[in-house]
Design an enzyme around this catalytic site. Structure first.
Site, PDB file in Angstrom:
ATOM      1  N   ARG A 102      -0.794  12.783 -20.337  1.00 34.47           N
ATOM      2  CA  ARG A 102       0.181  11.994 -21.089  1.00 34.47           C
ATOM      3  C   ARG A 102       0.149  10.543 -20.635  1.00 34.47           C
ATOM      4  O   ARG A 102       0.198  10.249 -19.449  1.00 34.47           O
ATOM      5  CB  ARG A 102       1.594  12.565 -20.895  1.00 34.47           C
ATOM      6  CG  ARG A 102       1.889  13.674 -21.869  1.00 34.47           C
ATOM      7  CD  ARG A 102       3.228  14.322 -21.614  1.00 34.47           C
ATOM      8  NE  ARG A 102       4.344  13.379 -21.535  1.00 34.47           N
ATOM      9  CZ  ARG A 102       5.613  13.762 -21.613  1.00 34.47           C
ATOM     10  NH1 ARG A 102       5.926  15.021 -21.775  1.00 34.47           N
ATOM     11  NH2 ARG A 102       6.574  12.863 -21.521  1.00 34.47           N
ATOM     12  N   ARG A 152      11.244   5.642 -16.990  1.00 35.67           N
ATOM     13  CA  ARG A 152      11.893   6.675 -17.814  1.00 35.67           C
ATOM     14  C   ARG A 152      13.138   7.232 -17.127  1.00 35.67           C
ATOM     15  O   ARG A 152      14.124   7.550 -17.782  1.00 35.67           O
ATOM     16  CB  ARG A 152      10.903   7.800 -18.134  1.00 35.67           C
ATOM     17  CG  ARG A 152      10.001   7.439 -19.328  1.00 35.67           C
ATOM     18  CD  ARG A 152       8.704   8.220 -19.349  1.00 35.67           C
ATOM     19  NE  ARG A 152       8.865   9.633 -19.331  1.00 35.67           N
ATOM     20  CZ  ARG A 152       7.994  10.474 -18.748  1.00 35.67           C
ATOM     21  NH1 ARG A 152       6.922  10.013 -18.154  1.00 35.67           N
ATOM     22  NH2 ARG A 152       8.203  11.765 -18.774  1.00 35.67           N
TER      23      ARG A 152
END
Ligand code: ADP
Length: 187
Positions: free
Chosen positions: A133, A144
């Site tokens: 990813r 994040r």
């Protein structure tokens, strides 16, 4: 049974949501999975979402909300679903309330997976070795977590005030955490 699963990146939402969907006989709806599938297909939605995802930012609410409205209207989500990765902002909470109201339904519970922040970073760095990813690099992972704390953590209080919240210890093996969730679900 109509459920949400919440928790910071790396808490194990996706893993638990897949098996929980089977146990409740409902649709597993992961906004992250839907975005990633669209990126792979290079659809219009995918092209719009990709630059936000790669940077560890949230995709704008109007894009995400329209996608979820469409998905929740499908047949397999009528009686039971688990929403994984949505809502993530207060605006999304309000939209979801409206969607469910339009469908004549409502939520039965919200599962929050609770995991210590440093453990989360370690898990995600480990996942990065195999996930492929683009948002699994250390800088983006840390970003994040910050976005989660600022934008999504406040939602826990909202669902707590509605009496829907089940806080589950997310540390332990997958089966153990699953049993904790089952024990907490409304009868
Ligand atoms: P994680 O929980 O590990 O952050 P997800 O697979 O749930 O990963 O989501 C990956 C990315 O997809 C997010 O960082 C964000 O860019 C986008 N995304 C997923 N769900 C939402 C949402 N509800 N609102 C906005 N963006 C979202």
């Amino acid at each position: 049974m109509r459920l949400l699963i919440m928790g910071p990146p790396g808490a194990g939402k996706g893993t638990q949501a897949v098996s929980l969907a089977e146990r409740i006989g409902g649709a597993h709806i992961s906004t992250g999975d839907i975005f990633r599938a669209n990126v792979q297909q290079q659809s219009d939605l995918g092209r719009e979402a990709q630059r936000f995802m790669d940077a560890g930012e949230y995709v704008p609410d109007e894009i995400t909300n329209a996608m979820v409205r469409d998905r929740l209207g499908q047949d397999d989500a009528r009686e039971a679903f688990i929403l994984d990765g949505y809502p993530r902002t207060l605006d999304q909470v309000a939209t979801l309330d409206g969607i469910l109201n339009d469908l004549g339904s409502g939520l039965d519970g919200v599962v929050e997976l609770v995991v210590d922040p440093e453990e989360l970073i370690q898990r995600l760095l480990k996942r990065a070795e195999t996930s492929g990813r683009a948002d699994d690099t250390e800088d983006v992972i840390r970003h994040r977590q910050q976005v989660y704390t600022a934008e999504t953590a406040p939602l826990v209080d909202v669902y707590g005030q509605r009496g829907l919240l089940m806080q589950i210890d997310g540390v332990g093996d997958v089966a153990e955490v699953a049993t904790r969730i089952d024990d907490a679900l409304p009868a």
